[in-house]
Design an enzyme around this catalytic site. Structure first.
Site, mmCIF file in Angstrom:
data_model
loop_
_atom_site.group_PDB
_atom_site.id
_atom_site.type_symbol
_atom_site.label_atom_id
_atom_site.label_comp_id
_atom_site.label_asym_id
_atom_site.label_seq_id
_atom_site.Cartn_x
_atom_site.Cartn_y
_atom_site.Cartn_z
ATOM 1 N N VAL A 563 0.868 -1.187 0.000
ATOM 2 C CA VAL A 563 0.000 0.000 0.000
ATOM 3 C C VAL A 563 0.897 1.227 0.000
ATOM 4 O O VAL A 563 1.843 1.317 0.792
ATOM 5 C CB VAL A 563 -0.929 0.010 1.227
ATOM 6 C CG1 VAL A 563 -1.764 1.280 1.229
ATOM 7 C CG2 VAL A 563 -1.827 -1.215 1.227
ATOM 8 N N LYS A 577 -3.528 0.574 -3.203
ATOM 9 C CA LYS A 577 -3.265 -0.821 -2.865
ATOM 10 C C LYS A 577 -2.925 -1.558 -4.157
ATOM 11 O O LYS A 577 -3.773 -1.737 -5.026
ATOM 12 C CB LYS A 577 -4.491 -1.442 -2.197
ATOM 13 C CG LYS A 577 -4.385 -2.924 -1.911
ATOM 14 C CD LYS A 577 -5.678 -3.413 -1.245
ATOM 15 C CE LYS A 577 -5.677 -4.905 -1.031
ATOM 16 N NZ LYS A 577 -6.944 -5.378 -0.419
ATOM 17 N N ASP A 669 -12.288 -11.568 7.167
ATOM 18 C CA ASP A 669 -10.878 -11.288 7.461
ATOM 19 C C ASP A 669 -10.764 -10.049 8.333
ATOM 20 O O ASP A 669 -9.935 -9.173 8.091
ATOM 21 C CB ASP A 669 -10.087 -11.121 6.168
ATOM 22 C CG ASP A 669 -8.576 -11.234 6.390
ATOM 23 O OD1 ASP A 669 -8.181 -11.774 7.437
ATOM 24 O OD2 ASP A 669 -7.809 -10.768 5.540
#
Length: 867
Positions: A563, A577, A669
């Site tokens: 990033v 990203k 996640d």
């Protein structure tokens, strides 16, 4: 007259003494029966926590005149009896019956003066030379007869019900095979005759006496006249080969003792859980083994059962034949490749008892035993019986070569759970599982069969490729026709004209002042059916904004790539990203994130400004978060007010994803590095590459590809691939503990007795030392009540079973209110089980050490496979 009065008084005193002695062991309080005491028809022993009770009972639905002494669940809504003493010798309800601990040191069930059942511990008590023999009922359901000092004291144990089971396998019990000194001793479970009759039934469960470590259910008892009815398959570290979708290790089930290759050892399947009353395995009167879970309302929920269809019963199709279940559940039998029916005349009526035999013998030559043979792959199988374990073979290729070098080897299988297994002779009890479960079996066949199969597969491949090419070309043509104007604008990418700064952005998104892309017209995308358009950046503009992805602009990196901080031509700061080409997060995850974030807009979700897809480059452009991620900022000085605000903000973001958004998204996640912080320290959930959209009527989904970060995954997801909105709740609980303690989840693995932050938090909470979990840098200045309430909520969120965890609406409500009373959390059994200090011998010690896995980093994992 005076003498009569004195006699009456003496009789009254004696009656009072008898009454008080009887009351000492009467129902409701006693957990111990002392030597010389007895239980009457209405008396009972109760375990210390009131979980189990010992009493006489009449089976529900059975003969009301028959009485049995049994251990029962005190908190179950219906009569549940895991152990029966006099199962084959009931007493009559009309008689005077009792159970007593005799002076000789044994437990007896009496009908009048007749002994109908006994423990036969007289000689053991005499040999031990102990007095004061007592009978104790524990909260695990174990009935223990012990010498002086009681079950928990110094006295020797003379007898326990766990060594003499009936039909139920409880936590704390073991299924043992002892083959030392040339004799075979086994723990056997025997079914009831019927639901209302606890007498010895037709089915028995125990370990394979040959030492294969498999569990069997036999019809007709476990002796020489019994016939196999069901086979578990080989143990594969966390489950049985025959039950591949259910990870029994999660429930504390594991194999200990000597490995199967040693014929004179002791092997035991043990079942340890901290809540002993929650689960039980029962051998039903019809031969089905069923796992039940006790719910809060006292009802029993079925977790799994086998066998429930014909293919799950033992060898239903005979030797060298495989069974597959039809749409109606009935067995469909077929000979394996290279085999034919032994008696073709029988197969017209569906009789497969004779099985199959090889169509032609394998061509094994003296100097080249592998010549002329190969292996046909059979996926998703329950592996055959009578396997030979290759203890020295370490990988699939070595296992294959071992089988090739042995002319008598007819098949092999290799997995990390089972190791190398080979088979000689007939292959028995083969079942093909649906939905990609099971294990790969490699069947040795003549090469001629493989060549024929290869030619057929090649033709099929050619046809499929041609069809796919035609479809792709047609689709590309349609796409080119619809996008002809945009293609003209993007000719620079193909090198047909020199690019200008404006042409590098889509025409619709270009601004005269280069102030950056506009927001999509339909930010919410919550209705109306309009297509959400996302700005597209060219690679050249993104590269220029980040200084050609210079190290000076790098903000961080993870399993997906890097990033970078960037600045668009108009001056707007962005976070870029850039997915690595070697990243486990590929095009599907990239598209998933683009689609999701473009349609999800909330103050606690990161805002996606645009993307770039050019060649192999996959890039996302986000709003810039000056305070970076929670992972980088939290584990330093951060006051309690800000921490609590972050907890509430994350909860509100999850509330939007789980309930308020039309899409109903599971993030999968959620972790500290995926929580970004803006200038005002407001949290924003990011990284939706692994997220999944739930349908309106879906509550739980199974996946064979487990993604996420170890340490944040819920047990049912990490072990079985089952995920739901409550999988995110588990991850959120981990985040709360990290925020309150100021420590990373993985920083606890060096602490003795605690694998991760969950185990550490539970130990402190259970010891009433929860304040020690609070970050020392804020402990004096924070609100202990508020911080401990967050810890309490976190422990509710990280409970083992998804159904026990609160949903996010409740979490948001409870965090915003001091008045609501939170329920007590259950112990995190899975975490505590993994921290057990018990060590096993041989290869099983290595297995246990391998199972105690933790992650010292927080990279997203995309290579695990749930069962």
């Amino acid at each position: 007259m005076a003498a009569a009065t004195r006699a009456a008084a003496a009789a009254l005193a004696l009656a009072a003494l008898v009454f008080f002695l009887h009351a000492a062991v009467h129902a409701g309080a006693a957990a111990t029966l002392s030597q010389g005491q007895s239980l009457g028809a209405t008396d009972k022993l109760v375990s210390p926590e009131g979980i189990f009770e010992l009493a006489f009972f009449a089976p529900a639905g059975g003969d009301p005149d028959r009485r049995y002494l049994g251990v029962m669940y005190a908190q179950a809504a219906e009569q549940t009896v895991p152990w029966v003493a006099n199962r084959d010798a009931p007493v009559n309800a009309a008689s005077a019956y009792s159970a007593a601990v005799t002076a000789a040191g044994e437990l007896q069930v009496l009908e009048g003066d007749r002994v109908v059942w006994r423990t036969n511990t007289t000689s053991s008590a005499a040999a031990a030379g102990t007095g004061n023999v007592t009978l104790n009922l524990g909260d695990d359901g174990n009935l223990v007869l012990s010498g002086a000092g009681g079950a928990g004291g110094a006295g020797p144990m003379l007898w326990q019900s766990f060594d003499h089971p009936t039909d139920t396998f409880l936590p704390g019990m073991s299924i043992t095979l002892d083959r030392r000194n040339g004799t075979i001793r086994r723990t056997l479970f025997t079914s009831w005759r019927s639901a209302g009759d606890p007498s010895t039934g037709d089915f028995t469960l125990g370990q394979d006496p040959l030492g294969s470590a498999q569990l069997y259910i036999w019809r007709g008892g476990g002796g020489g006249n019994a016939t196999a009815y069901w086979r578990s398959g080989q143990w594969a570290n966390t489950n049985f080969v025959g039950v591949p979708w259910r990870s029994l290790y999660v429930y504390g089930f594991k194999l200990t003792g000597d490995p199967p290759s040693r014929g004179d050892g002791v092997m035991s399947y043990i079942f340890n859980m901290y809540n002993s009353s929650e689960f039980r395995f029962v051998l039903q009167p019809n031969g089905t083994e069923t796992c039940y879970m006790l719910l809060a309302d006292g009802q029993w929920e079925t977790v799994w059962s086998q066998p429930t269809i014909p293919c799950q019963t033992y060898n239903v199709c005979g030797a060298n034949a495989e069974c597959t279940a039809g749409d109606d559940g009935q067995a469909l039998c077929a000979c394996l490749k290279g085999f034919e029916p032994r008696d073709p005349a029988e197969y017209g009526g569906g009789n497969w008892t004779q099985g199959c035999m090889r169509s032609a013998p394998l061509g094994c030559e003296a100097n080249n035993v592998s010549g002329g043979v190969g292996f046909a792959d059979m996926p998703w199988m329950k592996l055959p019986n009578f396997a030979v374990w290759g203890s020295t073979v370490g990988d699939d290729d070595a296992c294959r070569q071992s089988c090739l070098a042995n002319c008598s080897c007819g098949a092999y299988s290799y997995s990390t759970g089972t190791g190398c297994l080979t088979w000689a002779g007939d292959l028995l009890d083969i079942y093909q599982f649906p939905d990609g479960e099971g294990y790969d079996l490699h069947l040795k066949v003549p090469e001629s069969l493989l060549e024929t199969g290869s030619k057929k597969r090649r033709w099929i491949t050619v046809v499929v490729v041609v069809v796919v090419v035609i479809v792709v070309l047609a689709g590309c043509g349609l796409l080119l026709w619809k996008c002809r104007r945009r293609i003209k604008e993007k000719l620079v990418i193909a090198g047909r004209e020199k690019p200008s700064p404006q042409s590098l952005l889509p025409l619709r998104e270009a601004r005269q002042d280069f102030s950056g892309p506009k927001q999509p017209d339909q930010e919410e995308a919550e209705g109306g059916g309009k297509k959400c358009e996302l700005p597209l950046f060219s690679f050249e503009v993104v590269a220029a904004a980040t200084g050609d992805f210079s190290e000076a602009n790098k903000l961080g990196e993870g399993g997906f790539g890097h990033v970078y901080k960037g600045r668009l031509p108009g001056g707007e700061e962005v976070a870029v990203k850039r997915l690595s080409r070697s990243s486990g997060q590929g095009l599907e995850e990239f598209k998933n994130e683009v689609i999701l974030i473009a349609k999800l807009q909330h103050r606690n979700l990161v805002k996606l400004l645009g993307c770039c897809i050019q060649g192999e480059e996959k890039i996302l452009v986000y709003e810039y978060m000056p305070n970076k991620s929670l992972d980088a900022f939290l584990f330093g000085l951060l006051d309690w007010k800000t921490r609590f605000s972050i907890i509430e903000g994350i909860a509100r973001g999850l509330l939007y994803l789980h309930r308020d958004s039309r899409l109903r998204v599971v993030h999968r996640d959620l972790k500290a590095s995926n929580i970004l912080l803006d200038r005002d320290m407001n949290p924003k959930i990011s990284d939706f590459g692994m997220a999944r959209i739930f349908g309106g009527d879906q509550n739980q989904v199974n996946t064979n590809r487990v993604v996420g970060t170890l340490g944040y995954m819920s047990p049912e997801y990490a072990m079985e691939g089952l995920f739901s909105v409550r999988s995110d709740v588990y991850s959120f609980g981990i985040l709360i503990l990290e925020i309150v303690s100021g420590q990373k989840n993985s920083s606890f693995h060096h602490m003795e007795g605690s694998l991760n932050i969950v185990g550490y938090a539970w130990q402190l909470w259970n010891a009433d030392k929860g304040e020690r979990l609070i970050d020392p840098s804020i402990r004096a200045a924070c609100s202990p009540r508020e911080a401990l309430r967050c810890v309490h909520m976190a422990l509710l969120c990280v409970q083992d079973h998804a159904c026990d965890r609160p949903d996010i609406p409740y979490v948001v409500m409870a965090l915003g209110s001091d008045s609501s009373v939170l329920p007590m959390p259950k112990p995190p059994t899975f975490t505590l089980q993994c921290t057990s200090s018990d060590k096993d011998d041989g290869i099983f010690r290595d297995r246990q050490q391998a199972d105690e896995s933790y992650s010292a980093c927080d990279l997203t994992v995309t290579m695990l496979h749930g069962r």
